[in-house]
Write an enzyme that holds these catalytic residues in place. Structure first.
Site, mmCIF file in Angstrom:
data_model
loop_
_atom_site.group_PDB
_atom_site.id
_atom_site.type_symbol
_atom_site.label_atom_id
_atom_site.label_comp_id
_atom_site.label_asym_id
_atom_site.label_seq_id
_atom_site.Cartn_x
_atom_site.Cartn_y
_atom_site.Cartn_z
ATOM 1 N N GLU A 173 6.655 29.754 90.852
ATOM 2 C CA GLU A 173 6.097 28.405 90.734
ATOM 3 C C GLU A 173 4.836 28.281 91.587
ATOM 4 O O GLU A 173 3.751 27.955 91.086
ATOM 5 C CB GLU A 173 7.148 27.398 91.195
ATOM 6 C CG GLU A 173 6.679 25.975 91.407
ATOM 7 C CD GLU A 173 7.724 25.188 92.197
ATOM 8 O OE1 GLU A 173 8.415 24.379 91.574
ATOM 9 O OE2 GLU A 173 7.852 25.414 93.421
ATOM 10 N N ASP A 216 12.331 18.041 90.748
ATOM 11 C CA ASP A 216 11.744 18.635 89.548
ATOM 12 C C ASP A 216 11.169 17.565 88.626
ATOM 13 O O ASP A 216 10.113 17.754 88.020
ATOM 14 C CB ASP A 216 12.795 19.431 88.762
ATOM 15 C CG ASP A 216 12.785 20.911 89.094
ATOM 16 O OD1 ASP A 216 12.288 21.275 90.183
ATOM 17 O OD2 ASP A 216 13.275 21.709 88.281
#
Length: 387
Positions: free
Chosen positions: A74, A266
């Protein structure tokens, strides 16, 4: 004063023109450029309590998750995207070299993917991938190819991007491993071996570009994936609050089997992705209302009291771990939103500094993306001629 959007106009992909929302709110070009430069400097080269970028050896570097003390696909792919947007080729190449050297898996169930978590010394902590890393790697690599040109391996950026996207769609066809997208419904998975999704992984604006630049035989899939992801968000976001769960089933209902069925870390990225998709393509007017709903939900809430919420908006006792990140993504929603909270969210973000301390990594990644997007500097880098 409410912000307005030319609803009938086409997205930046077609016009080449990117909104500078900060300028629309009255900030000067000098102030805006200075803020972007300073944030880049602080996040990548600032003091030990601020930066998240660390050089390693002669030609590598990594982005450190300062809360978990690991290196994630990420963050590495985010760092590469930031670097290509800001024309920082050395930083990009260092991050990509570290990723390809230490994270790329050449054998086993997930060969062809990147290990989602490594230690700063390069050793793998996990042997599975996280699809949001792969899709950001591929997009950043395409942009790098178009902005700087391909070089020798592993800096033959466009070749690397195409090979990675091929793996994402075709892994498992020989009986070993799994693809990252469900081949039937065209939705991205949370991890390749599961059959549910993460709404924040859905990047239809990337898939539109993959449909132009990926291997020719896969381009129709990517075009369908863009439409499928846009439609998926219609059912994954709550119709009143606009909140999305962290994990969701393919029908959009929250998946709380592991405790991730609520609006939490998230989930923050979902509305930022919607804002950028609207800015680039303006393919779905539903996105305007979606952005306005989440901004309206947070309009009367203090960042000090941001919490975990059900997608219906019921608060838990647990406070947000990343309030600066949420401020940033709610502001990025103003690329699509035109309601009364759009300007409020941008001004709140403008008046919020980069985060320092232990948990700064995730917040400041979202912070810099929002700065780029709202200043008109999060751009599509297309090839000079058709590939």
């Amino acid at each position: 004063m409410e912000m307005t959007i030319q609803q009938a106009s086409r997205g930046a992909f077609y016009t080449g023109e990117y909104r500078n929302v900060f300028r629309e709110c009255g900030y000067t070009e000098e102030e805006i450029a200075g803020r972007v430069r300073q944030a880049w400097q602080d996040i990548f080269f600032g003091d030990e309590n601020t930066r998240i970028y660390f050089e390693s050896g002669a030609d590598e570097a990594y982005m450190l998750d300062t809360g978990n003390l690991d290196v994630r696909t990420e963050g590495m792919s985010y760092g590469m995207m930031m670097a290509v947007q800001l024309d920082q080729k050395e930083v990009f190449d260092r991050l990509w070299k570290w990723s390809k050297t230490h994270m790329y898996m050449t054998e086993g169930l997930h060969a062809g993917y990147f290990a989602w978590s490594c230690s700063p010394d390069g050793s793998k902590r996990a042997y599975g991938p996280a699809p949001d890393g792969e899709e950001f790697f591929a997009m950043a690599l395409f942009f790098a190819s178009h902005r700087w040109g391909d070089g020798p391996e592993p800096f033959n950026y466009s070749v690397q991007a195409r090979e990675l996207l091929h793996t994402c769609l075709h892994r498992g066809e020989d009986g070993e491993g799994y693809p990252m997208w469900n081949p039937d419904n065209k939705l991205i998975k949370f991890i390749p071996e599961c059959e549910y999704s993460d709404p924040s992984y859905h990047l239809p604006h990337f898939y539109e570009l993959f449909a132009l630049w990926a291997n020719e035989e896969d381009r129709a899939f990517w075009k369908e994936a863009a439409a499928a992801s846009r439609q998926y968000l219609h059912v994954a976001l709550h119709p009143v609050t606009g909140l999305a769960p962290e994990y969701a089933h393919y029908d959009g209902t929250p998946n709380d089997e592991r405790g991730y069925g609520h609006f939490f870390s998230d989930s923050y990225r979902v509305v930022a992705n919607i804002g950028l998709d609207y800015e680039w393509f303006r393919a779905d007017e539903w996105q305007v209302g979606a952005a306005e709903r989440i901004q309206a939900f947070f309009a009367d809430k203090s960042p000090e009291d941001y919490r975990r919420y059900t997608i219906a908006g019921e608060p838990f006792e647990e406070k947000s771990l990343h309030p600066v990140g949420l401020i940033a993504t709610n502001a990025m929603a103003s690329l699509a939103a035109a309601g009364p909270a759009a300007r409020q969210m941008v001004e709140l973000f403008w008046n919020t500094p980069v985060r320092t301390g232990e948990r700064r990594y995730y917040d400041n990644c979202l912070y810099l993306f929002s700065l780029l997007a709202l200043s008109g500097e999060y751009r599509i880098w297309a090839p000079a001629a058709a590939e």
